[in-house]
Design an enzyme around this catalytic site. Structure first.
Site, PDB file in Angstrom:
ATOM      1  N   THR A 111       0.807  -1.220   0.000  1.00 44.49           N
ATOM      2  CA  THR A 111       0.000   0.000   0.000  1.00 44.49           C
ATOM      3  C   THR A 111       0.839   1.269   0.000  1.00 44.49           C
ATOM      4  OG1 THR A 111      -0.185  -0.135   2.420  1.00 44.49           O
ATOM      5  CG2 THR A 111      -1.987  -1.074   1.121  1.00 44.49           C
ATOM      6  N   GLY A 113       5.323   2.890  -0.304  1.00 40.24           N
ATOM      7  CA  GLY A 113       6.755   2.664  -0.356  1.00 40.24           C
ATOM      8  C   GLY A 113       7.234   1.657  -1.375  1.00 40.24           C
ATOM      9  N   ASN A 127       8.012  -7.952   1.312  1.00 41.56           N
ATOM     10  CA  ASN A 127       8.361  -6.557   1.514  1.00 41.56           C
ATOM     11  C   ASN A 127       7.835  -5.998   2.831  1.00 41.56           C
ATOM     12  OD1 ASN A 127       8.887  -3.616   0.675  1.00 41.56           O
ATOM     13  ND2 ASN A 127       6.662  -3.667   0.907  1.00 41.56           N
ATOM     14  N   TYR A 175      15.426  -3.656  15.774  1.00 46.28           N
ATOM     15  CA  TYR A 175      15.191  -3.568  14.328  1.00 46.28           C
ATOM     16  C   TYR A 175      16.324  -4.261  13.574  1.00 46.28           C
ATOM     17  CZ  TYR A 175      14.754  -1.879   9.576  1.00 46.28           C
ATOM     18  OH  TYR A 175      14.666  -1.827   8.202  1.00 46.28           O
ATOM     19  N   THR A 183      10.849   6.951   2.127  1.00 50.68           N
ATOM     20  CA  THR A 183       9.481   6.449   1.974  1.00 50.68           C
ATOM     21  C   THR A 183       8.725   6.839   3.251  1.00 50.68           C
ATOM     22  OG1 THR A 183      10.029   4.315   2.990  1.00 50.68           O
ATOM     23  CG2 THR A 183      10.322   4.489   0.594  1.00 50.68           C
ATOM     24  N   GLU A 184       7.708   6.077   3.616  1.00 51.34           N
ATOM     25  CA  GLU A 184       7.035   6.317   4.890  1.00 51.34           C
ATOM     26  C   GLU A 184       7.762   5.641   6.053  1.00 51.34           C
ATOM     27  OE1 GLU A 184       2.957   5.108   4.637  1.00 51.34           O
ATOM     28  OE2 GLU A 184       2.447   6.583   3.108  1.00 51.34           O
ATOM     29  N   PHE A 185       8.902   5.035   5.778  1.00 50.02           N
ATOM     30  CA  PHE A 185       9.628   4.257   6.783  1.00 50.02           C
ATOM     31  C   PHE A 185       9.908   5.071   8.054  1.00 50.02           C
ATOM     32  CE2 PHE A 185      13.653   2.931   8.719  1.00 50.02           C
ATOM     33  CZ  PHE A 185      13.445   1.576   8.920  1.00 50.02           C
TER      34      PHE A 185
END
Length: 260
Positions: free
Chosen positions: A11, A13, A87, A153, A188-190
């Site tokens: 949706t 990135g 992804n 992470y 991106t939205e990361f």
């Protein structure tokens, strides 16, 4: 015969860019995500622009039952899955281990590791049965070199790297390719997700650098997926020119100063 690609986290990135590029080249596309409105919007765009078939699967990749139900439903609609792009992934928070938010840790582990396992467990047998396929796992430079406050992470992305290597060995006898794509800094939205909607802090990450874009990553995935059948890119790490690795970064202004 048109090939079919399944992209998780499609949706925004990387996932959205990958789905779009493959659709542009005539692939039928299965897109997954939690946000139904975005899935439907992307489906409409891809079908109208490229005349291919798009299947949407709305589920939370952290939920094992939802993943199993979604792939079972997908099998009723399509004959095969040629490419799986794992992804879906995220970072949550950026703090020293003793200050970490356990809820953030669980979100990252459940999404980046367990979610990847859940969907691969459902798709790999289908590829084995058809005697071919390609699994692309989106890793990170954070899975190659740990950075300050990245702890959990980074651990999840190290896990993705290890799982990719293991998958390659396990699936090699069945003609299934397995590739790891490990991007560095990409806008991106990361970061917006990592900093929980703090736009100013998210944007500051990319100050005075030219980061990778989602389209850059999509192009690399497409390249790897369209090589001759006997060629497999096992592991590919890419960064923007400002980065040497996940730790060492030079700002554009610093480069100018060095040149003087």
């Amino acid at each position: 015969m048109s090939k079919t690609i399944l992209v998780t986290g499609a949706t925004s990135g990387f996932g959205k860019a990958i789905a779009t590029l493959f659709a542009q080249h005539g692939y039928n596309v299965c897109i997954t995500g939690r946000r139904k409105e975005r899935l439907e919007q992307l489906k409409t765009e891809l079908e109208n622009n490229f005349g291919i078939a798009v299947t949407t699967l709305q589920f939370d990749i952290r939920n094992r039952q939802e993943v199993e139900d979604a792939i079972s439903l997908l099998q009723q609609k399509i004959d095969r899955i040629d490419i799986l792009v794992n992804n879906a992934g995220l970072a949550a928070g950026l703090s020293s281990i003793e200050d970490g938010d356990v809820d953030d840790w669980e979100t990252m582990i459940d999404t980046n590791v367990k979610g990847l396992l859940y969907i691969t467990r459902q798709v790999a047998p289908l590829m084995k049965a058809q005697g071919s396929g390609h699994i692309v796992n989106i890793g990170s430079t954070a899975g190659k070199l740990v950075y300050k406050n990245g702890n959990v992470y980074c651990a999840t992305k190290f896990a993705v790297d290890a799982l990719t290597q293991s998958m390659r060995i396990d699936l090699l006898p069945y003609g299934i390719k397995v590739t790891a794509i490990n991007p560095g800094m990409a806008e991106t939205e990361f970061s917006l997700v990592r900093f929980k909607g703090d736009e100013q802090r998210a944007k500051s990450i990319y100050n005075d650098v030219q980061p990778l874009t989602a389209n850059d990553i999509a192009g690399v995935v497409y390249y790897c997926a369209t090589l001759p059948p006997h060629v497999c890119v096992n592991d590919l790490t890419l960064t923007c020119l400002n980065q040497a690795n996940g730790i060492y970064t030079v700002k554009d202004s610093e480069k100018a100063a060095i040149q003087k």
